[in-house]
Design a protein around this motif. Sequence first.
Motif, PDB file in Angstrom:
ATOM      1  N   GLU A  89       2.085   6.145  -7.386  1.00 49.82           N
ATOM      2  CA  GLU A  89       1.015   7.002  -7.904  1.00 49.82           C
ATOM      3  C   GLU A  89       1.388   8.476  -7.867  1.00 49.82           C
ATOM      4  O   GLU A  89       1.060   9.239  -8.766  1.00 49.82           O
ATOM      5  CB  GLU A  89      -0.264   6.811  -7.092  1.00 49.82           C
ATOM      6  N   ARG A  90       2.085   8.892  -6.798  1.00 50.19           N
ATOM      7  CA  ARG A  90       2.412  10.307  -6.596  1.00 50.19           C
ATOM      8  C   ARG A  90       3.624  10.773  -7.376  1.00 50.19           C
ATOM      9  O   ARG A  90       3.750  11.958  -7.675  1.00 50.19           O
ATOM     10  CB  ARG A  90       2.662  10.592  -5.111  1.00 50.19           C
ATOM     11  N   SER A  91       4.539   9.882  -7.667  1.00 47.88           N
ATOM     12  CA  SER A  91       5.804  10.297  -8.276  1.00 47.88           C
ATOM     13  C   SER A  91       6.113   9.414  -9.476  1.00 47.88           C
ATOM     14  O   SER A  91       6.454   8.244  -9.310  1.00 47.88           O
ATOM     15  CB  SER A  91       6.922  10.184  -7.240  1.00 47.88           C
ATOM     16  N   ARG A  92       5.995   9.960 -10.654  1.00 42.34           N
ATOM     17  CA  ARG A  92       6.290   9.187 -11.854  1.00 42.34           C
ATOM     18  C   ARG A  92       7.682   9.544 -12.358  1.00 42.34           C
ATOM     19  O   ARG A  92       7.908  10.635 -12.869  1.00 42.34           O
ATOM     20  CB  ARG A  92       5.239   9.436 -12.944  1.00 42.34           C
ATOM     21  N   TYR A 126       8.837   3.792 -12.057  1.00 43.76           N
ATOM     22  CA  TYR A 126       8.424   2.799 -13.056  1.00 43.76           C
ATOM     23  C   TYR A 126       9.049   1.448 -12.726  1.00 43.76           C
ATOM     24  O   TYR A 126       8.397   0.403 -12.841  1.00 43.76           O
ATOM     25  CB  TYR A 126       8.811   3.232 -14.472  1.00 43.76           C
ATOM     26  N   ASP A 127      10.312   1.447 -12.326  1.00 45.76           N
ATOM     27  CA  ASP A 127      10.979   0.202 -11.947  1.00 45.76           C
ATOM     28  C   ASP A 127      10.307  -0.420 -10.726  1.00 45.76           C
ATOM     29  O   ASP A 127      10.086  -1.631 -10.676  1.00 45.76           O
ATOM     30  CB  ASP A 127      12.464   0.445 -11.656  1.00 45.76           C
ATOM     31  N   LEU A 128       9.982   0.422  -9.734  1.00 48.15           N
ATOM     32  CA  LEU A 128       9.309  -0.078  -8.534  1.00 48.15           C
ATOM     33  C   LEU A 128       7.921  -0.614  -8.894  1.00 48.15           C
ATOM     34  O   LEU A 128       7.511  -1.665  -8.395  1.00 48.15           O
ATOM     35  CB  LEU A 128       9.206   1.024  -7.477  1.00 48.15           C
ATOM     36  N   ASP A 129       7.210   0.094  -9.763  1.00 49.05           N
ATOM     37  CA  ASP A 129       5.887  -0.343 -10.191  1.00 49.05           C
ATOM     38  C   ASP A 129       5.963  -1.730 -10.839  1.00 49.05           C
ATOM     39  O   ASP A 129       5.103  -2.587 -10.604  1.00 49.05           O
ATOM     40  CB  ASP A 129       5.287   0.677 -11.166  1.00 49.05           C
ATOM     41  N   ALA A 130       6.996  -1.978 -11.617  1.00 47.94           N
ATOM     42  CA  ALA A 130       7.184  -3.291 -12.245  1.00 47.94           C
ATOM     43  C   ALA A 130       7.392  -4.373 -11.183  1.00 47.94           C
ATOM     44  O   ALA A 130       6.870  -5.487 -11.303  1.00 47.94           O
ATOM     45  CB  ALA A 130       8.366  -3.256 -13.212  1.00 47.94           C
ATOM     46  N   GLU A 131       8.148  -4.045 -10.120  1.00 51.08           N
ATOM     47  CA  GLU A 131       8.347  -4.997  -9.023  1.00 51.08           C
ATOM     48  C   GLU A 131       7.032  -5.259  -8.291  1.00 51.08           C
ATOM     49  O   GLU A 131       6.727  -6.399  -7.933  1.00 51.08           O
ATOM     50  CB  GLU A 131       9.404  -4.479  -8.031  1.00 51.08           C
ATOM     51  N   LEU A 132       6.251  -4.211  -8.063  1.00 50.05           N
ATOM     52  CA  LEU A 132       4.969  -4.363  -7.375  1.00 50.05           C
ATOM     53  C   LEU A 132       4.019  -5.243  -8.180  1.00 50.05           C
ATOM     54  O   LEU A 132       3.258  -6.034  -7.622  1.00 50.05           O
ATOM     55  CB  LEU A 132       4.328  -3.000  -7.118  1.00 50.05           C
ATOM     56  N   ALA A 133       4.053  -5.103  -9.508  1.00 49.26           N
ATOM     57  CA  ALA A 133       3.153  -5.859 -10.373  1.00 49.26           C
ATOM     58  C   ALA A 133       3.389  -7.366 -10.277  1.00 49.26           C
ATOM     59  O   ALA A 133       2.460  -8.157 -10.459  1.00 49.26           O
ATOM     60  CB  ALA A 133       3.307  -5.397 -11.822  1.00 49.26           C
ATOM     61  N   LYS A 134       4.611  -7.763  -9.977  1.00 47.85           N
ATOM     62  CA  LYS A 134       4.894  -9.202  -9.902  1.00 47.85           C
ATOM     63  C   LYS A 134       4.994  -9.718  -8.462  1.00 47.85           C
ATOM     64  O   LYS A 134       5.272 -10.896  -8.246  1.00 47.85           O
ATOM     65  CB  LYS A 134       6.153  -9.545 -10.699  1.00 47.85           C
ATOM     66  N   GLN A 173       0.829  -1.211   0.000  1.00 53.61           N
ATOM     67  CA  GLN A 173       0.000   0.000   0.000  1.00 53.61           C
ATOM     68  C   GLN A 173       0.864   1.263   0.000  1.00 53.61           C
ATOM     69  O   GLN A 173       0.613   2.193  -0.772  1.00 53.61           O
ATOM     70  CB  GLN A 173      -0.953   0.001   1.196  1.00 53.61           C
ATOM     71  N   LYS A 174       1.888   1.305   0.862  1.00 46.39           N
ATOM     72  CA  LYS A 174       2.779   2.479   0.923  1.00 46.39           C
ATOM     73  C   LYS A 174       3.482   2.695  -0.416  1.00 46.39           C
ATOM     74  O   LYS A 174       3.575   3.819  -0.910  1.00 46.39           O
ATOM     75  CB  LYS A 174       3.839   2.296   2.011  1.00 46.39           C
ATOM     76  N   LEU A 175       3.994   1.625  -0.982  1.00 51.45           N
ATOM     77  CA  LEU A 175       4.767   1.741  -2.216  1.00 51.45           C
ATOM     78  C   LEU A 175       3.875   2.039  -3.419  1.00 51.45           C
ATOM     79  O   LEU A 175       4.281   2.777  -4.317  1.00 51.45           O
ATOM     80  CB  LEU A 175       5.600   0.481  -2.435  1.00 51.45           C
ATOM     81  N   SER A 176       2.662   1.526  -3.418  1.00 53.83           N
ATOM     82  CA  SER A 176       1.720   1.845  -4.496  1.00 53.83           C
ATOM     83  C   SER A 176       1.375   3.330  -4.479  1.00 53.83           C
ATOM     84  O   SER A 176       1.314   3.971  -5.535  1.00 53.83           O
ATOM     85  CB  SER A 176       0.442   1.017  -4.356  1.00 53.83           C
TER      86      SER A 176
END
Length: 124
Positions: free
Chosen positions: A14-17, A22-30, A7-10
């Motif tokens: 969302e706030r900082s693109r 983007y790399d963190l978002d890819a890690e969260l997705a998997k 939740q914190k990392l999502s």
Amino acid sequence: MSESDYQKLSKLVERSRSTATYDLDAELAKADICPDVSLPETVVALYDKVIFRDLKTNAERTVTIVLPWESSVPKMRISILSPVGTALIGEPLGAVINWPLLNGRSAQLEIVGIKRDSKIRNDG
């Protein structure tokens, strides 16, 4: 990954693109998400002290994975948005990660210890 870390990392993503988010978002997705109380202490989470060894030099280093505004190089508190922070989160004890260095080089790091401080996690 624990639900609270997810939740914190999502929210951070969302706030900082940026390239880092983007790399963190890819890690969260998997990531496999589990209740905080079910996260094994052998899996890296936010605020854990992570001890890793460079497989080439055998040098060991300890870092704490933190949110970007809590980072401090002298205190070895590294941001989750740094390449190594993103690479370490959610990894199990014994995993080997690739740490990007300058000039296209990289180091192979093995996670040899994880220390969780529940007080820091609850205050974080």
